[in-house]
Write a protein that holds these residues in place. Structure first.
Motif, PDB file in Angstrom:
ATOM      1  N   ALA A 130      19.918  42.113 -21.694  1.00 14.86           N
ATOM      2  CA  ALA A 130      19.712  40.756 -21.164  1.00 14.86           C
ATOM      3  C   ALA A 130      20.124  40.661 -19.704  1.00 14.86           C
ATOM      4  CB  ALA A 130      20.505  39.749 -21.991  1.00 14.86           C
ATOM      5  N   LYS A 131      20.903  41.632 -19.224  1.00 17.32           N
ATOM      6  CA  LYS A 131      21.371  41.583 -17.838  1.00 17.32           C
ATOM      7  C   LYS A 131      20.428  42.294 -16.883  1.00 17.32           C
ATOM      8  CE  LYS A 131      26.267  41.204 -18.886  1.00 17.32           C
ATOM      9  NZ  LYS A 131      27.560  41.883 -18.871  1.00 17.32           N
ATOM     10  N   ILE A 132      19.350  42.864 -17.405  1.00 14.64           N
ATOM     11  CA  ILE A 132      18.448  43.623 -16.551  1.00 14.64           C
ATOM     12  C   ILE A 132      17.215  42.799 -16.199  1.00 14.64           C
ATOM     13  CG2 ILE A 132      16.994  45.665 -16.434  1.00 14.64           C
ATOM     14  CD1 ILE A 132      19.132  47.069 -18.081  1.00 14.64           C
ATOM     15  N   GLU A 133      16.908  42.764 -14.914  1.00 14.71           N
ATOM     16  CA  GLU A 133      15.751  42.028 -14.436  1.00 14.71           C
ATOM     17  C   GLU A 133      14.760  43.009 -13.835  1.00 14.71           C
ATOM     18  OE1 GLU A 133      16.012  38.230 -12.959  1.00 14.71           O
ATOM     19  OE2 GLU A 133      17.043  38.025 -14.885  1.00 14.71           O
ATOM     20  N   CYS A 134      13.500  42.555 -13.763  1.00 15.45           N
ATOM     21  CA  CYS A 134      12.433  43.388 -13.236  1.00 15.45           C
ATOM     22  C   CYS A 134      11.505  42.506 -12.418  1.00 15.45           C
ATOM     23  CB  CYS A 134      11.694  44.011 -14.412  1.00 15.45           C
ATOM     24  SG  CYS A 134      10.323  45.042 -13.925  1.00 15.45           S
ATOM     25  N   ASP A 135      11.181  42.920 -11.190  1.00 22.34           N
ATOM     26  CA  ASP A 135      10.180  42.181 -10.412  1.00 22.34           C
ATOM     27  C   ASP A 135       9.532  43.104  -9.390  1.00 22.34           C
ATOM     28  OD1 ASP A 135      11.991  42.363  -8.372  1.00 22.34           O
ATOM     29  OD2 ASP A 135      12.478  40.226  -8.319  1.00 22.34           O
ATOM     30  N   SER A 136       8.931  42.544  -8.352  1.00 21.09           N
ATOM     31  CA  SER A 136       8.186  43.372  -7.415  1.00 21.09           C
ATOM     32  C   SER A 136       9.120  44.068  -6.431  1.00 21.09           C
ATOM     33  CB  SER A 136       7.155  42.526  -6.677  1.00 21.09           C
ATOM     34  OG  SER A 136       7.798  41.449  -6.050  1.00 21.09           O
ATOM     35  N   ARG A 137       8.612  45.134  -5.842  1.00 24.82           N
ATOM     36  CA  ARG A 137       9.431  45.978  -4.966  1.00 24.82           C
ATOM     37  C   ARG A 137       9.593  45.361  -3.579  1.00 24.82           C
ATOM     38  NH1 ARG A 137       6.027  51.355  -6.145  1.00 24.82           N
ATOM     39  NH2 ARG A 137       4.413  49.771  -5.898  1.00 24.82           N
ATOM     40  N   ILE A 138      10.598  45.868  -2.863  1.00 26.93           N
ATOM     41  CA  ILE A 138      10.991  45.326  -1.556  1.00 26.93           C
ATOM     42  C   ILE A 138      10.429  46.190  -0.427  1.00 26.93           C
ATOM     43  CG2 ILE A 138      12.982  44.762  -0.091  1.00 26.93           C
ATOM     44  CD1 ILE A 138      13.112  43.157  -2.580  1.00 26.93           C
ATOM     45  N   GLY A 139       9.984  45.542   0.636  1.00 25.77           N
ATOM     46  CA  GLY A 139       9.721  46.252   1.888  1.00 25.77           C
ATOM     47  C   GLY A 139       8.415  47.011   1.966  1.00 25.77           C
ATOM     48  N   ILE A 140       7.509  46.808   1.026  1.00 21.02           N
ATOM     49  CA  ILE A 140       6.235  47.524   1.043  1.00 21.02           C
ATOM     50  C   ILE A 140       5.104  46.560   1.385  1.00 21.02           C
ATOM     51  CG2 ILE A 140       6.912  49.335  -0.563  1.00 21.02           C
ATOM     52  CD1 ILE A 140       5.631  47.699  -2.790  1.00 21.02           C
ATOM     53  N   SER A 141       3.978  47.105   1.848  1.00 22.97           N
ATOM     54  CA  SER A 141       2.848  46.235   2.177  1.00 22.97           C
ATOM     55  C   SER A 141       1.709  46.413   1.178  1.00 22.97           C
ATOM     56  CB  SER A 141       2.350  46.528   3.590  1.00 22.97           C
ATOM     57  OG  SER A 141       1.876  47.855   3.670  1.00 22.97           O
ATOM     58  N   GLN A 142       1.728  47.514   0.450  1.00 23.31           N
ATOM     59  CA  GLN A 142       0.707  47.750  -0.570  1.00 23.31           C
ATOM     60  C   GLN A 142       1.389  47.887  -1.926  1.00 23.31           C
ATOM     61  OE1 GLN A 142      -0.779  51.367   1.460  1.00 23.31           O
ATOM     62  NE2 GLN A 142      -2.784  50.406   1.265  1.00 23.31           N
ATOM     63  N   GLY A 143       0.752  47.405  -2.978  1.00 23.07           N
ATOM     64  CA  GLY A 143       1.331  47.513  -4.314  1.00 23.07           C
ATOM     65  C   GLY A 143       2.412  46.489  -4.576  1.00 23.07           C
ATOM     66  N   LYS A 144       2.398  45.415  -3.807  1.00 22.24           N
ATOM     67  CA  LYS A 144       3.420  44.371  -3.934  1.00 22.24           C
ATOM     68  C   LYS A 144       3.467  43.724  -5.308  1.00 22.24           C
ATOM     69  CE  LYS A 144       3.781  42.511   0.722  1.00 22.24           C
ATOM     70  NZ  LYS A 144       3.105  41.981   1.836  1.00 22.24           N
ATOM     71  N   GLU A 145       2.334  43.694  -5.977  1.00 24.25           N
ATOM     72  CA  GLU A 145       2.260  42.970  -7.245  1.00 24.25           C
ATOM     73  C   GLU A 145       2.849  43.771  -8.411  1.00 24.25           C
ATOM     74  OE1 GLU A 145      -0.042  44.452  -5.617  1.00 24.25           O
ATOM     75  OE2 GLU A 145      -1.095  45.755  -7.031  1.00 24.25           O
ATOM     76  N   LEU A 146       3.120  45.044  -8.215  1.00 15.59           N
ATOM     77  CA  LEU A 146       3.588  45.879  -9.331  1.00 15.59           C
ATOM     78  C   LEU A 146       5.070  45.627  -9.608  1.00 15.59           C
ATOM     79  CD1 LEU A 146       1.768  49.137  -8.177  1.00 15.59           C
ATOM     80  CD2 LEU A 146       1.093  47.637 -10.066  1.00 15.59           C
ATOM     81  N   PRO A 147       5.438  45.354 -10.855  1.00 15.16           N
ATOM     82  CA  PRO A 147       6.836  44.997 -11.197  1.00 15.16           C
ATOM     83  C   PRO A 147       7.684  46.231 -11.447  1.00 15.16           C
ATOM     84  CG  PRO A 147       5.467  44.787 -13.125  1.00 15.16           C
ATOM     85  CD  PRO A 147       4.550  45.245 -12.016  1.00 15.16           C
ATOM     86  N   TYR A 148       7.907  47.001 -10.399  1.00 18.71           N
ATOM     87  CA  TYR A 148       8.575  48.295 -10.567  1.00 18.71           C
ATOM     88  C   TYR A 148      10.008  48.300 -10.050  1.00 18.71           C
ATOM     89  CZ  TYR A 148       3.976  50.344 -11.633  1.00 18.71           C
ATOM     90  OH  TYR A 148       2.768  50.665 -12.189  1.00 18.71           O
ATOM     91  N   ARG A 149      10.535  47.158  -9.732  1.00 21.81           N
ATOM     92  CA  ARG A 149      11.920  47.085  -9.257  1.00 21.81           C
ATOM     93  C   ARG A 149      12.805  46.563 -10.381  1.00 21.81           C
ATOM     94  NH1 ARG A 149      14.281  42.376  -6.644  1.00 21.81           N
ATOM     95  NH2 ARG A 149      16.302  42.902  -5.791  1.00 21.81           N
ATOM     96  N   TYR A 150      13.883  47.298 -10.674  1.00 22.34           N
ATOM     97  CA  TYR A 150      14.822  46.917 -11.733  1.00 22.34           C
ATOM     98  C   TYR A 150      16.197  46.715 -11.119  1.00 22.34           C
ATOM     99  CZ  TYR A 150      11.390  48.526 -15.179  1.00 22.34           C
ATOM    100  OH  TYR A 150      10.263  48.681 -15.932  1.00 22.34           O
ATOM    101  N   PHE A 151      16.914  45.709 -11.588  1.00 26.08           N
ATOM    102  CA  PHE A 151      18.267  45.492 -11.071  1.00 26.08           C
ATOM    103  C   PHE A 151      19.113  44.759 -12.094  1.00 26.08           C
ATOM    104  CE2 PHE A 151      17.552  40.997  -9.940  1.00 26.08           C
ATOM    105  CZ  PHE A 151      16.169  40.965  -9.887  1.00 26.08           C
ATOM    106  N   ILE A 152      20.433  44.868 -11.909  1.00 26.27           N
ATOM    107  CA  ILE A 152      21.366  44.199 -12.811  1.00 26.27           C
ATOM    108  C   ILE A 152      21.597  42.786 -12.297  1.00 26.27           C
ATOM    109  CG2 ILE A 152      23.686  44.241 -13.783  1.00 26.27           C
ATOM    110  CD1 ILE A 152      23.638  47.302 -13.446  1.00 26.27           C
ATOM    111  N   LYS A 153      21.367  41.856 -13.174  1.00 23.82           N
ATOM    112  CA  LYS A 153      21.513  40.447 -12.815  1.00 23.82           C
ATOM    113  C   LYS A 153      22.967  40.143 -12.438  1.00 23.82           C
ATOM    114  CE  LYS A 153      19.732  37.633 -15.885  1.00 23.82           C
ATOM    115  NZ  LYS A 153      19.656  36.700 -17.025  1.00 23.82           N
ATOM    116  N   ILE A 154      23.126  39.387 -11.375  1.00 22.88           N
ATOM    117  CA  ILE A 154      24.473  39.002 -10.930  1.00 22.88           C
ATOM    118  C   ILE A 154      24.978  37.842 -11.804  1.00 22.88           C
ATOM    119  CG2 ILE A 154      25.858  38.230  -8.966  1.00 22.88           C
ATOM    120  CD1 ILE A 154      24.454  40.935  -8.563  1.00 22.88           C
ATOM    121  N   GLU A 155      26.223  37.992 -12.248  1.00 26.05           N
ATOM    122  CA  GLU A 155      26.838  36.920 -13.053  1.00 26.05           C
ATOM    123  C   GLU A 155      27.171  35.720 -12.177  1.00 26.05           C
ATOM    124  OE1 GLU A 155      27.321  37.138 -16.293  1.00 26.05           O
ATOM    125  OE2 GLU A 155      26.635  39.209 -16.442  1.00 26.05           O
ATOM    126  N   ASN A 156      27.198  34.570 -12.794  1.00 20.84           N
ATOM    127  CA  ASN A 156      27.560  33.360 -12.032  1.00 20.84           C
ATOM    128  C   ASN A 156      29.063  33.266 -11.847  1.00 20.84           C
ATOM    129  OD1 ASN A 156      24.945  32.561 -11.837  1.00 20.84           O
ATOM    130  ND2 ASN A 156      25.014  31.348 -13.692  1.00 20.84           N
TER     131      ASN A 156
END
Length: 188
Positions: free
Chosen positions: A162-188
């Motif tokens: 539940a703490k893992i999120e996935c969305d689009s990658r950073i800093g690219i100009s092509q393939g922006k729509e692909l949800p290949y970036r994974y990161f640990i959600k920051i707690e409040n």
DNA sequence: TATTGGATCGCC
DNA sequence: GCGATCCAATAG
């Protein structure tokens, strides 16, 4: 701590990208040990991914992307920063996972010196910063990550999915729509 | 052969 | 927002 075995890196790239979250990357350079928990990763796939270096064949720069999974792929970006990637899949495929951010663990003072900063928040929160803090450069390109090597990756604690999120990658100009970036959600 | 853009970062 | 300044794809 247990080193992640080479076979892990030959499982599907998106699985490796997800599973590397929480793992520990450790470097020993000039006798100085530094490490951190991987908290942000991005996949670069050989198929249908215009942002992947290996997408249009082998060059001098991207050659190690075509090695067997478990090698380090390091390259110079914008002429002055390094990016650290883990090669995945089997020989000749050309996929990798970029390590974008870590949470510092060991050797924080050494990392501060290498980064020339006294802060903690901006120590390792970007791919170029991770390499600078860990002392990674082109000498480590092609190094095995699962054996006796200056760069090693260990298994971390199990993460709550539940703490893992996935969305689009950073800093690219092509393939922006692909949800290949994974990161640990920051707690409040 | 020359130009342009890029998986970035730090300072203006 | 801009400059640093290497690698590789394109002829912008």
């Amino acid at each position: 701590m247990k080193i992640i075995p080479q076979i892990f890196y030959q499982t599907p790239t998106l699985h490796v990208t997800r599973q590397l979250l929480g793992a520990i990357i450790e470097t020993t350079i000039d006798g100085q040990k530094t490490s951190g928990i991987i908290v942000e990763t991005e996949a670069y796939l050989s198929e249908n991914d215009p942002a992947c270096h290996a997408g249009r064949g082998m060059t001098k720069r991207n050659a190690v992307m075509f090695n067997e999974g478990g090698a380090a792929y390091i390259y110079l970006i914008y002429g002055l920063h390094y990016c650290f990637n883990v090669v995945t899949e089997t020989k000749g495929i050309g996929c990798a996972v970029l390590v974008r951010a870590i949470e510092p663990l060991q050797g924080i003072e050494i990392m501060r010196q290498r980064r020339k900063t006294s802060g903690l928040a901006n120590l390792t929160n970007g791919p170029g910063k991770v390499c600078q803090a860990l002392g990674i450069n082109l000498r480590h390109n092609g190094a095995a990550l699962y054996g006796r090597s200056p760069v090693t990756i260990y298994q971390g604690n199990k993460l709550d999915s539940a703490k893992i999120e996935c969305d689009s990658r950073i800093g690219i100009s092509q393939g922006k729509e692909l949800p290949y970036r994974y990161f640990i959600k920051i707690e409040n």
